[in-house]
Scaffold this motif. Structure first.
Motif, PDB file in Angstrom:
ATOM      1  N   ARG A  18       6.806  13.825  -4.877  1.00 43.03           N
ATOM      2  CA  ARG A  18       5.875  13.274  -3.762  1.00 43.03           C
ATOM      3  C   ARG A  18       5.341  14.454  -2.742  1.00 43.03           C
ATOM      4  NH1 ARG A  18       7.953   9.905  -0.577  1.00 43.03           N
ATOM      5  NH2 ARG A  18      10.161   9.966  -1.374  1.00 43.03           N
ATOM      6  N   ARG A  74       2.430   2.179  -3.537  1.00 37.55           N
ATOM      7  CA  ARG A  74       1.239   2.416  -4.296  1.00 37.55           C
ATOM      8  C   ARG A  74       1.213   3.873  -4.203  1.00 37.55           C
ATOM      9  NH1 ARG A  74      -4.460  -0.064  -3.764  1.00 37.55           N
ATOM     10  NH2 ARG A  74      -4.290   1.593  -2.145  1.00 37.55           N
ATOM     11  N   HIS A  75       0.997   4.277  -2.899  1.00 35.83           N
ATOM     12  CA  HIS A  75       0.599   5.589  -2.467  1.00 35.83           C
ATOM     13  C   HIS A  75       1.866   6.529  -2.892  1.00 35.83           C
ATOM     14  CE1 HIS A  75      -3.410   5.568  -0.488  1.00 35.83           C
ATOM     15  NE2 HIS A  75      -2.884   4.346  -0.334  1.00 35.83           N
ATOM     16  N   ASN A  76       2.934   6.137  -2.623  1.00 35.83           N
ATOM     17  CA  ASN A  76       4.275   6.850  -3.056  1.00 35.83           C
ATOM     18  C   ASN A  76       4.233   7.229  -4.638  1.00 35.83           C
ATOM     19  OD1 ASN A  76       5.120   7.326  -0.487  1.00 35.83           O
ATOM     20  ND2 ASN A  76       6.597   5.645  -0.454  1.00 35.83           N
ATOM     21  N   PHE A 127      -9.586   4.997  -5.590  1.00 34.91           N
ATOM     22  CA  PHE A 127      -9.495   4.722  -4.028  1.00 34.91           C
ATOM     23  C   PHE A 127     -10.966   5.040  -3.401  1.00 34.91           C
ATOM     24  CE2 PHE A 127      -5.296   6.564  -4.827  1.00 34.91           C
ATOM     25  CZ  PHE A 127      -4.510   5.619  -4.266  1.00 34.91           C
ATOM     26  N   THR A 169      -4.038  15.628  -0.286  1.00 34.45           N
ATOM     27  CA  THR A 169      -3.820  15.326  -1.537  1.00 34.45           C
ATOM     28  C   THR A 169      -5.272  15.404  -2.368  1.00 34.45           C
ATOM     29  OG1 THR A 169      -2.989  14.190  -3.489  1.00 34.45           O
ATOM     30  CG2 THR A 169      -3.871  13.066  -1.537  1.00 34.45           C
ATOM     31  N   LYS A 198      -7.907   9.205 -10.458  1.00 35.82           N
ATOM     32  CA  LYS A 198      -7.230   8.687  -9.052  1.00 35.82           C
ATOM     33  C   LYS A 198      -7.926   8.607  -8.040  1.00 35.82           C
ATOM     34  CE  LYS A 198      -4.881  10.593  -5.240  1.00 35.82           C
ATOM     35  NZ  LYS A 198      -5.226  11.605  -4.484  1.00 35.82           N
ATOM     36  N   ASN A 258       0.876  -1.232  -0.046  1.00 34.74           N
ATOM     37  CA  ASN A 258      -0.107   0.139  -0.068  1.00 34.74           C
ATOM     38  C   ASN A 258       0.999   1.259   0.092  1.00 34.74           C
ATOM     39  OD1 ASN A 258      -2.585   0.641  -0.400  1.00 34.74           O
ATOM     40  ND2 ASN A 258      -2.939   1.039   2.004  1.00 34.74           N
ATOM     41  N   LYS A 259       1.853   1.257   0.738  1.00 31.72           N
ATOM     42  CA  LYS A 259       2.841   2.350   0.835  1.00 31.72           C
ATOM     43  C   LYS A 259       3.685   2.679  -0.300  1.00 31.72           C
ATOM     44  CE  LYS A 259       6.418   4.287   4.013  1.00 31.72           C
ATOM     45  NZ  LYS A 259       7.363   4.620   2.723  1.00 31.72           N
ATOM     46  N   ILE A 275       1.674   6.907  -6.709  1.00 29.14           N
ATOM     47  CA  ILE A 275       0.422   7.880  -7.076  1.00 29.14           C
ATOM     48  C   ILE A 275       0.927   9.245  -6.530  1.00 29.14           C
ATOM     49  CG2 ILE A 275      -1.811   8.423  -6.694  1.00 29.14           C
ATOM     50  CD1 ILE A 275      -1.298   6.222  -8.644  1.00 29.14           C
ATOM     51  N   ASP A 276       1.367   9.678  -5.395  1.00 29.88           N
ATOM     52  CA  ASP A 276       1.673  10.954  -5.008  1.00 29.88           C
ATOM     53  C   ASP A 276       2.865  11.553  -6.002  1.00 29.88           C
ATOM     54  OD1 ASP A 276       0.195  10.982  -2.534  1.00 29.88           O
ATOM     55  OD2 ASP A 276       1.581  10.300  -1.369  1.00 29.88           O
TER      56      ASP A 276
END
Length: 317
Positions: free
Chosen positions: A253, A6-8, A53, A316, A49, A3-4, A10-11
Motif C-alpha cells: 500500500r 476500497r482505496h486500501n 475513479f 498515486t 484503475k 471507500n477507505k 487498490i493501493d
C-alpha cells in the motif's frame, strides 16, 4: 464496502504492479521473467484503475486538473531524466552537442519520451485518454461505443504495421482500458464476474498467454485481440483477490500510494546504476534480484527524504 477499504486494496494492487514493472525494467530472467509475464496486464491496469475513479467534469476542468497531475510531472521528470542522461553522456566522453539538445526533442516527437526517462510515455497518453473520454461523455457518447471504437483503432493500427507514433496508439488502447474501468467499476465485485475473471486468467496461464508491449503496441506472444481480453480479466481478478484477501499489505500500500514518484524516477535510477555498477556503457553486472532490491531501497529512501522536506505529496498514478 467502505471507500477507505476500497482505496486500501487498490493501493495494494498498484504497489504490486509497480513492483512487477520495476522488475521488468531490471531485465528480469528465469523465474522473475515468468512472474512478470503472468502479470503482463500491469500497464492496462493503470488506465483501468483511472477509469474506475472517473467523475464527469467540465472539459476545461478536466484539462487543467489532468495537466497538473500528469503533464506537470511529465515535464518535471523529463527534465530530471535529461539532466542525468547528459551527465552520464559527458562521463562516457560523448560531447556531441546534438545528443544533448536535438536528440531529446526527436525522441519526444517520435516516441513520446526521452531515453533518459523512457517510461514517461505513459503520463501524456493517460492524460489524452482522460480528456478524450471526458469530452465524449460530455457529448453523451456511450462508454461502450468509446471502448469499441478505441479497440478497433488499436487493432487497425497493429494489423497495418503500427504506422503512427506509438503514443497515438497507446492513447486509444489506453482509452479502451479507461472506458472498461468506468463501465465495470460497479460490477467488478459481483461474484459471478469475479469468478469468471479468475477462471479466464487461469485458462490463459495454462493454455497460453497473449501479451503486448503496450508502449509500442508490439505483440510479445499469443494473439493481439486476446491481449485485450486477458488484460481486462486480469484487472478484474487482481482487484477482487486483493479486496478479499485478509491481510492489509502495508508495504504494498505504501508503494501504491507513492506509485507516481516511483514510476517517474526508477528509470533514472536504473540509468545511474547501469553506469555505477555496470561497465559504464549500459551493461549491468549485478543480477536482476540485486538490481531490483537496490532500486527499491533507494526509491524508499528518496521518497522519505523528499517527503520530510515537504517537496512531494502522496500521489498515486
Amino acid at each position: 464496502m467502505g471507500n477507505k477499504e476500497r482505496h486500501n486494496s487498490i493501493d495494494a494492487v498498484a504497489g504490486l504492479l509497480i513492483i512487477v514493472m520495476v522488475i521488468g525494467h531490471c531485465v528480469a530472467t528465469d523465474y522473475l521473467k515468468i512472474f512478470i509475464t503472468l502479470f503482463n496486464f500491469f500497464m492496462p491496469w493503470f488506465y483501468y484503475k483511472s477509469g474506475m475513479f472517473y467523475r464527469p467534469q467540465g472539459n476545461r476542468e478536466c484539462i487543467i486538473g489532468g495537466g497538473k497531475k500528469l503533464i506537470v510531472p511529465y515535464v518535471k521528470y523529463t527534465i530530471l531524466g535529461w539532466m542525468v542522461a547528459s551527465i552520464l553522456m559527458a562521463l562516457r566522453g560523448d560531447y556531441n552537442w546534438m545528443h544533448y539538445v536535438l536528440t531529446p526533442f526527436k525522441e519526444i516527437l517520435y516516441v513520446g519520451a526521452i531515453q533518459g526517462n523512457l517510461v514517461l510515455w505513459f503520463l501524456p497518453t493517460l492524460f489524452a485518454s482522460k480528456v478524450i473520454y471526458n469530452y465524449c461523455m460530455s457529448r453523451r457518447i456511450p462508454s461502450v461505443i468509446i471502448a469499441l471504437v478505441s479497440v478497433i483503432i488499436g487493432n487497425v493500427i497493429f494489423y497495418t504495421g503500427n504506422p503512427v507514433p506509438p503514443y497515438i496508439t497507446t492513447t486509444f488502447t489506453g482509452l479502451f482500458f479507461y472506458s472498461m474501468g468506468y463501465m465495470l467499476r460497479d460490477y467488478q465485485n459481483k461474484k459471478s464476474l469475479c469468478y469468471s475473471a479468475l477462471m479466464g486468467v487461469l485458462c490463459f496461464w495454462i493454455l497460453g498467454l497473449s501479451t503486448v508491449n503496450m508502449k509500442d503496441n508490439n505483440l510479445m506472444m499469443g494473439y493481439y485481440p486476446l491481449w485485450y481480453l486477458f488484460s481486462i480479466l486480469g484487472c478484474v481478478a487482481v482487484n477482487y483477490v486483493f479486496k478479499k484477501f485478509p491481510y492489509s499489505f502495508p508495504v504494498l500500500r505504501w508503494i501504491g500510494v507513492n506509485s507516481l514518484v516511483i514510476y517517474c524516477t526508477h528509470w533514472v535510477l536504473l540509468n545511474i546504476e547501469r553506469y555505477v555498477i555496470g561497465d559504464g556503457i549500459g551493461y549491468i553486472t549485478a543480477n536482476c534480484y540485486t538490481l531490483f532490491v537496490l532500486t527499491m531501497l533507494i526509491e524508499m529512501l528518496l521518497i522519505l527524504v523528499l517527503r520530510k522536506a515537504s517537496y512531494i505529496s502522496k500521489l498515486t498514478i
